[in-house]
Motif scaffolding. Structure first.
Motif, PDB file in Angstrom:
ATOM      1  N   CYS A  44      28.372   6.033 -23.086  1.00 19.34           N
ATOM      2  CA  CYS A  44      28.448   7.500 -23.029  1.00 19.34           C
ATOM      3  C   CYS A  44      29.885   7.947 -22.780  1.00 19.34           C
ATOM      4  O   CYS A  44      30.194   8.568 -21.761  1.00 19.34           O
ATOM      5  CB  CYS A  44      27.513   8.019 -21.945  1.00 19.34           C
ATOM      6  SG  CYS A  44      25.829   7.372 -22.067  1.00 19.34           S
ATOM      7  N   GLY A  76      24.497   4.212 -19.271  1.00 15.69           N
ATOM      8  CA  GLY A  76      24.899   4.927 -18.071  1.00 15.69           C
ATOM      9  C   GLY A  76      25.585   4.037 -17.066  1.00 15.69           C
ATOM     10  O   GLY A  76      26.421   4.489 -16.275  1.00 15.69           O
ATOM     11  N   ALA A 100      26.868  11.698 -17.242  1.00 16.62           N
ATOM     12  CA  ALA A 100      25.571  12.361 -17.402  1.00 16.62           C
ATOM     13  C   ALA A 100      25.628  13.436 -18.483  1.00 16.62           C
ATOM     14  O   ALA A 100      24.705  13.567 -19.293  1.00 16.62           O
ATOM     15  CB  ALA A 100      25.125  12.961 -16.074  1.00 16.62           C
ATOM     16  N   MET A 103      25.813  11.755 -21.874  1.00 21.53           N
ATOM     17  CA  MET A 103      24.517  11.170 -22.211  1.00 21.53           C
ATOM     18  C   MET A 103      23.562  12.230 -22.744  1.00 21.53           C
ATOM     19  O   MET A 103      22.838  11.999 -23.723  1.00 21.53           O
ATOM     20  CB  MET A 103      23.909  10.474 -20.995  1.00 21.53           C
ATOM     21  CG  MET A 103      22.649   9.682 -21.309  1.00 21.53           C
ATOM     22  SD  MET A 103      21.900   8.920 -19.843  1.00 21.53           S
ATOM     23  CE  MET A 103      23.256   7.911 -19.241  1.00 21.53           C
ATOM     24  N   ASN A 127      18.038   3.709 -19.759  1.00 23.19           N
ATOM     25  CA  ASN A 127      19.392   3.816 -19.237  1.00 23.19           C
ATOM     26  C   ASN A 127      19.689   2.563 -18.419  1.00 23.19           C
ATOM     27  O   ASN A 127      18.982   2.264 -17.454  1.00 23.19           O
ATOM     28  CB  ASN A 127      19.484   5.072 -18.361  1.00 23.19           C
ATOM     29  CG  ASN A 127      20.869   5.295 -17.780  1.00 23.19           C
ATOM     30  OD1 ASN A 127      21.774   4.474 -17.938  1.00 23.19           O
ATOM     31  ND2 ASN A 127      21.038   6.412 -17.098  1.00 23.19           N
TER      32      ASN A 127
END
Length: 425
Positions: A44, A76, A100, A103, A127
């Motif tokens: 990500c 993650g 986050a 993602m 994740n």
């Protein structure tokens, strides 16, 4: 190479996806015997993936269409480390909040290509932070680190190339291949995953996962890689002079995405039709035999089909229609701004020019107030995208796409905006 007999591997082979496989014959037999579970990981590092990741997304799509189950692994956890593959320097370390947010942007892409749900062949998204964040470091090293030879780790391209160029590699990055291998083992335990796929630059990391699964879980796992895609002229796929070709509409408008595919080099048309569309192979064979002006029609079809997969059929058809109105001028007309259908040309002195004022100057609105109401009501498109902010101003980036900005008001009124300094001959 002998043609596989399973539907999944046949598809990949016929369309030119397969580069390497740890045991193609055994994987083919496994895929023919029943449903397999396979995954690809995506870190990500940005709010969207770009077309450089599209081969991997299409691999998962073909997997599911062949009756097998795809896992989309969101990195993650591994994003906190940074994959050193193909890089001369360390990636910027992102905060938890940045990871986050990235993602969330990436996750939206996969809903366009895969069917998610609870069914046996429905895709799932997981994740790796769910297990990597919980690792106890010393216990992890004792249990899994002992299976990795530093001598061999130094021989992998992701490490060797960095060292040969005398570019530093942090100990954090050096751990990445161990964590990726552990991901494969963890997905096997949790979801029965037996296949990891990825680009050819991930071959070493994937093989590590296959071997780790055999050593710690006595698992028969497989790895399969696709070719890294470059254009016929050698350019890296996913990058243009204007920047990355993003898959999210927030980062790149569907019209510009369509234009990227329309500008495909002649020698790449057949290959890209196989990889990035779902047109039948016999139709692709016919299209890639076209020459000259006829080949441009194949490029438009490539653009429309690729855009339909990414942004939906309606957006693809809108982009194709806007391109026809904008660029396909009557014979003898050289000015792209004054194209078929009555497009007017409006010149402005600064890029930060109000859209409403431009509408007045183009005589598609009687005054500023009416122009702003039309914008507010969603009646105005800039570069094919609806604009609803009555205070909207053009920006410099908009002019770098074609040298002008196409504006549509309602169904019939349209004009092209040029910067006076860019008028040219």
């Amino acid at each position: 190479m002998t043609m596989p007999s399973s539907d999944f591997l046949q598809r990949l082979q016929e369309r030119g996806f397969v580069h390497q496989c740890t045991d193609l014959a055994a994987l083919d037999e496994r895929a023919r015997a029943g449903r397999i579970v396979a995954y690809i990981g995506f870190d990500c590092t940005a709010p969207s993936l770009h077309v450089g990741s599209l081969v991997q997304i299409m691999l998962l799509r073909h997997l599911q269409q062949s009756g097998h189950k795809p896992i989309v692994l969101m990195g993650g956890g591994t994003t906190k480390v940074g994959d050193p593959t193909g890089r001369d320097e360390s990636r910027k370390l992102l905060s938890e909040a940045e990871i986050a947010a990235n993602m969330a942007g990436i996750q939206r892409i996969f809903a366009k290509y895969l069917t998610f749900g609870e069914g046996p062949a429905d895709a799932v998204m997981v994740n790796n932070a769910d297990w990597l964040d919980r690792l106890e470091y010393i216990g992890f090293l004792r249990e899994y680190g002992r299976h990795f030879s530093v001598n061999r780790m130094l021989s992998f391209d992701s490490v060797k190339l960095r060292l040969e160029r005398e570019q530093p590699m942090t100990f954090l990055e050096f751990n990445y291949m161990i964590l990726q291998a552990y991901d494969f083992v963890e997905l096997h335990r949790r979801h029965g995953c037996v296949l990891q796929m990825g680009g050819s630059d991930q071959w070493g990391n994937i093989v590590n996962g296959v071997e780790l699964g055999r050593r710690v879980a006595d698992a028969s796992l497989f790895g399969l890689t696709s070719h890294l895609i470059t254009t016929a002229s050698g350019a890296k796929m996913g990058k243009t002079a204007q920047g990355a070709v993003w898959l999210n509409a927030e980062q790149l408008a569907p019209f510009d995405y369509w234009q990227f595919w329309r500008n495909t080099e002649d020698r790449d048309v057949g290959r890209f039709l196989r990889l990035f569309t779902e047109l039948p192979l016999d139709e692709i064979a016919r299209l890639e035999r076209l020459e000259g002006q006829e080949l441009n029609e194949a490029k438009k079809l490539l653009a429309t089909e690729a855009t339909a997969l990414c942004h939906g059929r309606a957006a693809a058809e809108d982009a194709a229609a806007l391109a026809r109105r904008t660029f396909e001028a009557p014979a003898g007309r050289e000015d792209l701004g004054a194209v078929a259908g009555g497009w007017k040309r409006v010149e402005i002195e600064t890029a930060a020019f109000p859209l409403a004022r431009a509408m007045v100057e183009a005589q598609v609105s009687a005054n500023n107030s009416i122009a702003k109401n039309l914008i507010r009501d969603g009646q105005v498109r800039v570069h094919g995208e609806v604009v609803t902010d009555p205070s909207y101003r053009f920006d410099e980036q908009g002019f770098t796409r074609f040298g002008f900005i196409p504006v549509e008001v309602g169904k019939k009124a349209k004009f092209s905006v040029y910067l006076a300094a860019r008028q040219g001959g």
